[in-house]
Design a protein around this motif. Structure first.
Motif, PDB file in Angstrom:
ATOM      1  N   VAL A 117       0.829  -1.191   0.000  1.00  0.00           N
ATOM      2  CA  VAL A 117       0.000   0.000   0.000  1.00  0.00           C
ATOM      3  C   VAL A 117       0.874   1.254   0.000  1.00  0.00           C
ATOM      4  O   VAL A 117       0.595   2.239  -0.686  1.00  0.00           O
ATOM      5  CB  VAL A 117      -0.958   0.011   1.219  1.00  0.00           C
ATOM      6  CG1 VAL A 117      -1.600   1.390   1.405  1.00  0.00           C
ATOM      7  CG2 VAL A 117      -2.045  -1.031   1.042  1.00  0.00           C
ATOM      8  N   ALA A 118       1.949   1.224   0.777  1.00  0.00           N
ATOM      9  CA  ALA A 118       2.867   2.369   0.817  1.00  0.00           C
ATOM     10  C   ALA A 118       3.482   2.623  -0.555  1.00  0.00           C
ATOM     11  O   ALA A 118       3.584   3.763  -1.016  1.00  0.00           O
ATOM     12  CB  ALA A 118       3.953   2.121   1.852  1.00  0.00           C
ATOM     13  N   GLU A 119       3.889   1.535  -1.211  1.00  0.00           N
ATOM     14  CA  GLU A 119       4.481   1.676  -2.542  1.00  0.00           C
ATOM     15  C   GLU A 119       3.455   2.202  -3.550  1.00  0.00           C
ATOM     16  O   GLU A 119       3.776   3.065  -4.387  1.00  0.00           O
ATOM     17  CB  GLU A 119       5.031   0.329  -3.002  1.00  0.00           C
ATOM     18  CG  GLU A 119       6.225  -0.146  -2.181  1.00  0.00           C
ATOM     19  CD  GLU A 119       6.642  -1.564  -2.505  1.00  0.00           C
ATOM     20  OE1 GLU A 119       5.858  -2.239  -3.223  1.00  0.00           O
ATOM     21  OE2 GLU A 119       7.718  -1.997  -2.062  1.00  0.00           O
ATOM     22  N   ALA A 120       2.214   1.688  -3.456  1.00  0.00           N
ATOM     23  CA  ALA A 120       1.170   2.135  -4.384  1.00  0.00           C
ATOM     24  C   ALA A 120       0.803   3.593  -4.127  1.00  0.00           C
ATOM     25  O   ALA A 120       0.516   4.343  -5.064  1.00  0.00           O
ATOM     26  CB  ALA A 120      -0.060   1.248  -4.250  1.00  0.00           C
ATOM     27  N   THR A 121       0.809   3.998  -2.883  1.00  0.00           N
ATOM     28  CA  THR A 121       0.520   5.392  -2.542  1.00  0.00           C
ATOM     29  C   THR A 121       1.601   6.316  -3.096  1.00  0.00           C
ATOM     30  O   THR A 121       1.318   7.392  -3.638  1.00  0.00           O
ATOM     31  CB  THR A 121       0.428   5.563  -1.019  1.00  0.00           C
ATOM     32  OG1 THR A 121      -0.593   4.704  -0.513  1.00  0.00           O
ATOM     33  CG2 THR A 121       0.083   7.003  -0.645  1.00  0.00           C
ATOM     34  N   ALA A 122       2.853   5.893  -2.990  1.00  0.00           N
ATOM     35  CA  ALA A 122       3.959   6.686  -3.529  1.00  0.00           C
ATOM     36  C   ALA A 122       3.868   6.783  -5.046  1.00  0.00           C
ATOM     37  O   ALA A 122       4.118   7.848  -5.635  1.00  0.00           O
ATOM     38  CB  ALA A 122       5.291   6.062  -3.115  1.00  0.00           C
ATOM     39  N   ALA A 123       3.507   5.673  -5.696  1.00  0.00           N
ATOM     40  CA  ALA A 123       3.377   5.674  -7.155  1.00  0.00           C
ATOM     41  C   ALA A 123       2.259   6.603  -7.613  1.00  0.00           C
ATOM     42  O   ALA A 123       2.390   7.313  -8.617  1.00  0.00           O
ATOM     43  CB  ALA A 123       3.112   4.256  -7.650  1.00  0.00           C
ATOM     44  N   LEU A 124       1.147   6.615  -6.865  1.00  0.00           N
ATOM     45  CA  LEU A 124       0.040   7.505  -7.219  1.00  0.00           C
ATOM     46  C   LEU A 124       0.442   8.969  -7.064  1.00  0.00           C
ATOM     47  O   LEU A 124       0.120   9.811  -7.924  1.00  0.00           O
ATOM     48  CB  LEU A 124      -1.172   7.197  -6.337  1.00  0.00           C
ATOM     49  CG  LEU A 124      -2.401   8.109  -6.516  1.00  0.00           C
ATOM     50  CD1 LEU A 124      -2.877   8.091  -7.968  1.00  0.00           C
ATOM     51  CD2 LEU A 124      -3.518   7.692  -5.574  1.00  0.00           C
TER      52      LEU A 124
END
Length: 366
Positions: A117-124
């Motif tokens: 989730v942290a990685e996906a949030t950073a990507a967004l």
């Protein structure tokens, strides 16, 4: 759609995203974040269920452990009883260990999901800013509802379990009964205390159970302080200082140095308190006389009110404590005082016509 066609569509989408279509990149990042958040929610739900199962298994295991104390305290066990008593622990022990392993696995799933989730949030965030994802970005993620258990607590349980197994295996038909009972009881109490600590850290104990554990520890610390073994604040926390004080007492009496108050340790502590002039709070003739007078009014003491602490007075106080539903320590500790206050409140709140004239009813308020 054929597989080659699907691959072509994906390649086209990636090419479009790479060619600067910001909206497409954002939508894909949003979808990925939504999927990862859903997976995290499912992982946390699974963890909560596993944690509940562990608490239930832990409670059953503690009940089985506690029966050992009842066996050794309430009966006159033979060496054979002590040798065979651990057999009934096999199944609940297996259950609680399996439940613990499932909690560990569920925690790892949650940790993985949180990272994704942290990685996906950073990507967004990077997609919305029109920049490539930052590998160092680490957005804040709400913590899992269940906190971790300290490694020292887990290691203490493992050690206590190994000691308990060794104690059982070390008892033979030639082992003196007293030695077998002391060794077995000491190992069982140490194991039970270590599991209580673990379950407390895991959030498995109720407020009432935590209060009972604190009252128990307060009484032990106060008695140890009176006997000269405990010199720190009486705070109700069974920490390293309390453990060291109990071990010092056990060493002085040539008992297994477990750091927990088993049957033999409790008897040694009460013997020292009597030698110093009575129970923990009976440091004067007036205080002892007050205890005698209270027990006489409650119907538990038929001897004189002369300010002399005797073994018979200790037994009377223990009977009084048992009637109150607290640990029969033979000392006027915090738990006993609190129980007396509750009984008085219940008695004053009850209609006078409904009160029984019996001493037990006057004490307990029931």
């Amino acid at each position: 759609m054929p597989a080659t066609a699907k691959i072509l569509v994906i390649a086209v989408m990636l090419a479009v995203a790479g060619c600067g279509d910001g909206d497409t990149r954002v939508r894909m990042a949003e979808r990925r974040l939504s999927d990862k958040q859903e997976a995290l929610a499912e992982a946390r739900t699974e963890l909560a269920g596993r944690a509940d199962a562990f608490c239930g298994s832990g409670a059953s295991y503690l009940t089985a452990l506690d029966r050992y104390g009842d066996l050794l305290n309430a009966t006159a066990p033979t060496v054979g009883d002590v040798k065979e008593a651990g057999a009934e622990l096999t199944e609940p022990r297996s259950d609680v260990i399996a439940a613990a392993e499932q909690v560990v696995a569920a925690r790892e799933e949650v940790a993985t999901a949180e990272k994704e989730v942290a990685e996906a949030t950073a990507a967004l965030a990077s997609a919305r800013a029109g920049a490539p994802p930052s590998p160092t970005a680490s957005p804040s993620i709400p913590p899992s509802p269940e906190g971790p258990v300290a490694d020292t607590t887990v290691n203490r349980v493992k050690q206590a379990d190994a000691d308990f197994t060794a104690a059982r295996q070390g008892i033979t038909d030639q082992t003196p009964l007293r030695q077998a009972s002391e060794r077995f009881n000491a190992a069982a109490v140490a194991l039970e205390m270590s599991w209580l600590r673990l379950l407390a850290e895991a959030g498995c104990l109720s407020e009432e159970q935590r209060g009972q554990a604190r009252d128990y520890t307060l009484a032990i610390q106060k008695s140890l302080a009176e006997a000269g073994y405990y010199r720190q604040e009486v705070d109700g926390v069974y920490g390293p200082t309390t453990v060291a004080a109990v071990q010092a007492l056990q060493k002085a009496h040539h008992l297994p140095e477990t750091g927990t108050v088993d049957k033999a340790t409790d008897a040694a502590l009460r013997a020292e308190l009597r030698a110093k002039g009575g129970a923990a709070t009976a440091d004067s003739i007036a205080a002892t006389a007050a205890v005698q007078q209270t027990l006489k009014l409650a119907g538990f003491w038929t001897g004189p009110v002369d300010g002399t602490w005797t073994a018979e007075l200790t037994e009377a106080l223990e009977s009084f404590q048992a009637a109150l539903g607290v640990e029969p320590t033979g000392a006027v500790d915090a738990a006993t005082i609190a129980a007396v206050e509750r009984a008085l409140e219940q008695r004053s709140a009850a209609p006078s016509a409904a009160r029984s004239p019996s001493p037990a009813t006057r004490v307990s308020g029931r």
